[in-house]
Design a protein around this motif. Structure first.
Motif, PDB file in Angstrom:
ATOM      1  N   ARG A 102     -69.935 -73.530 -69.329  1.00 24.03           N
ATOM      2  CA  ARG A 102     -68.962 -73.778 -69.003  1.00 24.03           C
ATOM      3  C   ARG A 102     -68.730 -75.404 -69.075  1.00 24.03           C
ATOM      4  O   ARG A 102     -68.905 -76.357 -68.410  1.00 24.03           O
TER       5      ARG A 102
ATOM      6  N   ASP B  87     -73.815 -74.722 -66.441  1.00 26.17           N
ATOM      7  CA  ASP B  87     -74.635 -72.913 -66.799  1.00 26.17           C
ATOM      8  C   ASP B  87     -73.733 -72.817 -65.841  1.00 26.17           C
ATOM      9  O   ASP B  87     -72.771 -72.387 -64.882  1.00 26.17           O
ATOM     10  N   ASP B  88     -73.443 -71.163 -66.824  1.00 25.35           N
ATOM     11  CA  ASP B  88     -72.249 -70.088 -65.995  1.00 25.35           C
ATOM     12  C   ASP B  88     -72.947 -70.432 -64.543  1.00 25.35           C
ATOM     13  O   ASP B  88     -71.776 -69.798 -63.222  1.00 25.35           O
ATOM     14  N   SER B  89     -74.189 -70.181 -63.867  1.00 19.12           N
ATOM     15  CA  SER B  89     -74.809 -69.846 -62.917  1.00 19.12           C
ATOM     16  C   SER B  89     -74.795 -70.728 -61.677  1.00 19.12           C
ATOM     17  O   SER B  89     -74.723 -70.780 -60.018  1.00 19.12           O
ATOM     18  N   LEU B  90     -73.877 -72.095 -62.533  1.00 15.65           N
ATOM     19  CA  LEU B  90     -73.928 -73.131 -61.017  1.00 15.65           C
ATOM     20  C   LEU B  90     -72.200 -73.453 -61.731  1.00 15.65           C
ATOM     21  O   LEU B  90     -72.076 -74.870 -60.781  1.00 15.65           O
TER      22      LEU B  90
ATOM     23  N   LYS C 258     -70.449 -73.335 -57.659  1.00 14.89           N
ATOM     24  CA  LYS C 258     -70.918 -74.593 -57.163  1.00 14.89           C
ATOM     25  C   LYS C 258     -70.207 -75.658 -57.570  1.00 14.89           C
ATOM     26  O   LYS C 258     -69.336 -76.351 -56.354  1.00 14.89           O
TER      27      LYS C 258
END
Length: 201
Positions: free
Chosen positions: A2, A143-146, A149
């Motif tokens: 993203r 990354d989507d996971s970050l 944050k």
């Protein structure tokens, strides 16, 4: 992946946001910074800053490693914005798009670079105008996971409320970024910064 983006009135806050993103695990090569450089204010900010402006000049040094993105700042010119210091993938894309626009008449520059990275076109126009008026743009591919944050980091560093800024511009008759507009002078940039400071609670 993203794209997260923040416009900053304060260059130091933008620099801090870049450092925070790197510390959070976003690779330097996935972060970009583009700062209005009217009056040559930031040309010595970074050990590899290029000398002499020109579309795309000095962007080859933008790089990762442990030193981080900010050591790769170089000078370039963006149509409608004027001189900027910039580093990272977005700056390289904008420089290439601007060069293509000059050579082949293609639409490009900063708007094309932003929209190609997934930024909404209306937002891209506000971001570009914000840079033109003296601001600094930080953009990261994460990354989507970050993503959450990274958004929180930009917010904590006081990024501009984009819809509020768009409304301010619109009240002055602005509707979209114009690559043929005259770049802001240093005096105009300083007045713009003072105006926004006065609006803050």
């Amino acid at each position: 992946m993203r794209t997260v983006t923040g416009l900053f009135d304060d260059y130091e806050a933008a620099r801090d946001a870049v450092s925070d993103l790197e510390a959070a695990g976003v690779p330097s090569e996935d972060i970009s910074i583009v700062a209005n450089n009217s009056g040559n204010r930031y040309s010595n900010d970074g050990s590899d800053a290029a000398e002499g402006a020109g579309t795309g000049a000095g962007l080859g040094a933008a790089g990762g490693g442990v030193i981080g993105l900010l050591t790769g700042l170089g000078l370039m010119a963006i149509p409608g914005v004027g001189p900027v210091v910039a580093a990272g993938w977005l700056a390289s894309t904008a420089a290439g798009a601007a060069a293509g626009a000059v050579a082949g008449g293609a639409a490009g520059g900063i708007i094309g670079a932003l929209t190609d990275s997934g930024v909404d076109e209306e937002d891209a126009h506000v971001y570009a105008e914000g840079i033109r008026r003296g601001g600094t743009l930080v953009t990261a591919r994460v990354d989507d996971s970050l993503a959450l944050k990274a958004e929180a980091i930009l917010q904590q560093r006081n990024r501009v409320d984009l819809s509020g800024r768009k409304s301010i511009y619109a009240q002055e008759g602005w509707s979209r970024f114009d690559e043929n507009a005259d770049p802001y002078t240093l005096d105009q940039v300083q007045r713009e910064r003072e105006r926004y400071r006065a609006m803050m609670p």
